[in-house]
Design an enzyme around this catalytic site. Structure first.
Site, PDB file in Angstrom:
ATOM      1  N   ALA D  22       0.833  -1.203   0.000  1.00  0.00           N
ATOM      2  CA  ALA D  22       0.000   0.000   0.000  1.00  0.00           C
ATOM      3  C   ALA D  22       0.868   1.253   0.000  1.00  0.00           C
ATOM      4  CB  ALA D  22      -0.939  -0.015   1.204  1.00  0.00           C
ATOM      5  N   ARG D  72      17.210  -6.532  14.349  1.00  0.00           N
ATOM      6  CA  ARG D  72      17.452  -5.593  15.452  1.00  0.00           C
ATOM      7  C   ARG D  72      18.818  -4.951  15.209  1.00  0.00           C
ATOM      8  NH1 ARG D  72      13.176  -6.629  18.589  1.00  0.00           N
ATOM      9  NH2 ARG D  72      12.357  -8.737  18.329  1.00  0.00           N
ATOM     10  N   ASP D 128       1.055  -8.620  18.634  1.00  0.00           N
ATOM     11  CA  ASP D 128       0.693  -8.554  20.042  1.00  0.00           C
ATOM     12  C   ASP D 128      -0.487  -7.643  20.351  1.00  0.00           C
ATOM     13  OD1 ASP D 128       2.765 -10.314  20.711  1.00  0.00           O
ATOM     14  OD2 ASP D 128       4.216  -8.685  20.797  1.00  0.00           O
TER      15      ASP D 128
END
Lengths: 323, 323, 323, 323
Positions: D22, D72, D128
């Site tokens: 998108a 990370r 989450d």
């Protein structure tokens, strides 16, 4: 053998990518270069060749469809077209072909070999399972499971509304897809080309069920010659038993797509390896297949002209299980 | 309130069983007896009542369809039929009803209450999501996911063969199912009743894509008035762009079945609890719904006569995302 | 033979219900009464018998688990317990048994027959596929597909994060589940009891991959003796190659559940029919199986003591395909 | 604004690709160039930039994981690292960023903006659902459905064997995943960080069930601080109720993968569009979210420091529905 090419042709089938991947990695393993030809014989004529290596087929084994695409080629049916295809192969230094497809594909390969001497080993890639020389074709197990999941969903609504559903599944002129859908889907009736059950017999069976106060029914209809077969049967039944609340579902092209099942990934992989190693061993004009869990190479002439009969005991199973 | 009854009516939808289970257990939790009425208003008239307890609905939350079955009742449309239904309720000592269904169901319940004073709280159970008074109806999320999985499978084969697929999804006179299938399925075009895109516009869009050498297309068609809409569109497109390899798939009744998604189980559970507690609090002629994550009770008169508009921004999304 | 009974014993497996349904309907088809015994030998001792007819098994073919439940029975291992079981069978007029389970189940049946003369025909129901006398056991195909879907999902996240996942699958002391998961899941390594690949070899393979700048890996680990095997391997690898970002997933009991695949429904149906017709034909102490697509009855003594070797060519496939 | 870049950071989540797609198509639609940065902040520092156009994101909306990968970066936590990242952005002419991830990602972006003035709009991508400023995060709906399907499978075997399963689901320090799994999965108990139900209470509830001759149980355990929480609970229960046949399943990383659901594809698409249009409108240091079906931009400072409370009524639902 230094360099081979692989292509997919005819209707696509889940597991074709597993076969392509196996072809590429087996060739690499044996130090052979491998090209992919896009869009089957059409791309062979147009020179749509792509060099493939191990990384090209990473993360493809779980994908439906075929990364090499498929197409029908009118031009390859002419001598002139085949000459162009041969020239392309020569230009690219291709010494052998792996053709993944069905009988149309193998017929083309056989004629091509006679004319130009390029060896081809075939891999049975079609959801229809109608090829002699292998117990199962690549894509068949996935198509059956897809169709069966659809039957499961329809039974939910058939039961809730006490309806009679006519569900049309694919499979061209065989009942290979229809029969496990009927047995596994708890259908009352299965109509397949092999038995030519009459509409009268269908009507009688449904009427008997209705009298035993059975209210929801599932009839699996093999598409046969052309899509839409189920509509005819449903109309005849509705005319004969007007109180039956009938519905038709054509499962259609979803049966061609989707991530392949474990069995199709395994079969595609076995066959892809066998096709390359067959070429290496000098084979040509044969299809690699698995019969009774053993690798078998069957001449194209047999795969094309011999018919694989359906297990007759399956027809009896539908009768017993719908008691 | 000592005893209530629950029934499902109209088209079945995944998650109805989650709602039934919630009704039964909420009633039990509050010390109220609960009966299930089989086959909606039809079974109410015939007295098909079944006493339900907590164990009756064990292991049902994950099941498609409705364990109470559904049916249409001509007789309930007559005063005489409704009188018989009322007598049955009185005989069984039923003091309140939970009606799981759509607007037809609620219209019946509203008339019934006016005539006989039996309070009903409604639960929005329909895959169509076309009910005012709730953001989502029970069954909608599952139907969308089922349709979308079918679109995913079809894209595999559309891509492999460079084809243009017209895929018809359910949704009566709204595009609620069609639009997320288009956005989530990577469709080039979506045809929904709300916008009435012309066939000319469809043809133009496809022609533009074709010129940009795009070769495979997916057009999502909302079924609209009746099944088969996609065939008409496909025929017009084929006439205008003969080089396009077109196919039609009607996803059909599989959209009504299957195990409900998490969202539908949760929604069915919330609404089932709210329906019983609504009855306990003296409500009648209202539908329990969730609007902006809050529980809302909307009068049947509003759910029936007010229209829930589709999010206009979604139409713009299809345009942007198919760039 | 007038009356038989069917039960499931040992670990449950998807497709057991298809087998139960086939037993019930085949018996009915042949005019034989059939009882279901709940909870295997335990229920046989306690007299948990339920009369089953055709309708009892409607809408069960698609369900995971076993409607007859399963349990382990210490008491049946004693002569006294078996005497009680025999008395129950006599009291219920049972003349033959269909035992759906694995080798523990068949061992019990064999001893029972020696002592009390009750004929039993076995049906191979276990996800482990470790039974001699049948190419595939009921539940195996479903378990493999469930495990493979889990592998597919994990590869999504392994690829996104450049991680090395150790995925433990079921299969007791065989690699039957692990191997198709490795081939079909695109794993780099498979560790199965049959080959006893050392941790050093695993580490070496991963180090070689790392040097070729491969960054994400999947290692399939057969659970072997007990759950948790993958944790040990992962710890050793992490110690040897600290820069590798390792994760462990134990797929676990989800492999035992779920709606059976088409293959398992078909196999369960075939075997269920064969078991009843075997009893009718005077067979006892044999297991019905399918070998090379043909129905075969194998003496319990062979199913128990003979080992079904794994197809060695599959091990070679993993090596070639991870090139 | 002429050129922007998009990246994914933190744990991957299904639907991230829908968001990336998108972003790319919305930028293209508005005539803005767009780059993808591989592996989040780590790739930003190293200069792993890839130019993306409309075709780059074809056929990605249905894929799990993230095509831009995630990682990370310790280095980005240093001023020096961020300076290098900034230099890379300047060199590539990037004027704005879309950061898809969670709070760690947004914290980095906020500091980066303070130091170097590069505007970032965030997209909430995490399974989450623990981000303030949006009702749902991208990936949450898929994770819940994946976990719920696992619970469904486990219930099959729990019921067959009369067992008590402790099923651990993801969700860090919230019960967002656990609660719909419990409600939709028919669990008897749910243990989530928000309520800190004691082990004593769990034991008591199971003992009460056992006394009412309930024999199979499902306890959903949110993983909480670290994986393996369910093992502790199961051990305590087993010690207190030895007759209970307990088992543990950690669903684990399969919850992160898989093809996104319709809801996640739609949400990812909405947010991706909103992020680009937010940048175009001069926004910075905000996350695009959907609250009550409306597009909302929330300052990073709020998404990071404010807590989104769980719907308390859900806890009550578990209690009522397990009656």
């Amino acid at each position: 053998m230094k360099r081979i090419a692989v292509f997919t042709s005819g209707g696509d089938a889940p597991g074709m990518n597993a076969a392509i991947r196996a072809v590429v990695r087996t060739a690499t393993y044996h130090g052979i270069e491998v090209y992919g030809i896009m869009r089957g014989y059409s791309g062979m004529i147009k020179g749509e060749f792509v060099k493939l290596d191990s990384a090209s087929v990473s993360n493809t084994v779980q994908k439906g469809g075929t990364i090499l695409k498929s197409a029908r080629s009118q031009k390859f049916m002419t001598k002139e077209g085949r000459k162009e295809a041969f020239d392309q192969l020569v230009n690219h230094g291709i010494e052998g072909l792996v053709a993944i497809g069905g009988n149309g594909t193998f017929t083309g390969a056989m004629i091509f070999e006679e004319e130009f001497g390029i060896p081809t080993v075939g891999a049975p890639g079609t959801i229809d399972n109608d090829l002699f020389g292998t117990d199962y074709t690549i894509g068949y197990d996935t198509a059956v499971n897809t169709a069966l999941e659809a039957v499961d969903k329809i039974r939910d609504t058939a039961d809730s509304h006490d309806r009679c559903f006519f569900i049309e599944v694919m499979g061209r002129d065989s009942g290979y897809i229809a029969i496990p859908c009927a047995i596994g889907g708890g259908a009352e009736i299965v109509m397949v080309p092999e038995t030519q059950m009459s509409e009268e017999a269908v009507i009688e069976t449904l009427q008997n069920g209705w009298k035993r106060s059975k209210t929801s029914f599932i009839v699996i209809v093999a598409e046969g010659e052309k899509e839409g077969n189920a509509h005819h049967v449903a109309a005849s039944v509705k005319a004969a038993i007007p109180q039956l609340d009938t519905r038709v579902t054509i499962i259609g092209h979803i049966q061609r797509g989707g991530s392949p099942t474990a069995a199709d990934r395994l079969l595609g992989s076995q066959i892809g390896i066998a096709a390359v190693e067959g070429l290496m061993n000098g084979m040509r004009n044969v299809m690699a297949g698995i019969v009774d869990r053993k690798l078998v190479y069957t001449p194209f002439s047999d795969t094309i002209y011999k018919k694989k009969p359906i297990n007759q005991s399956f027809m009896r199973m539908v009768e017993i299980l719908s008691v």
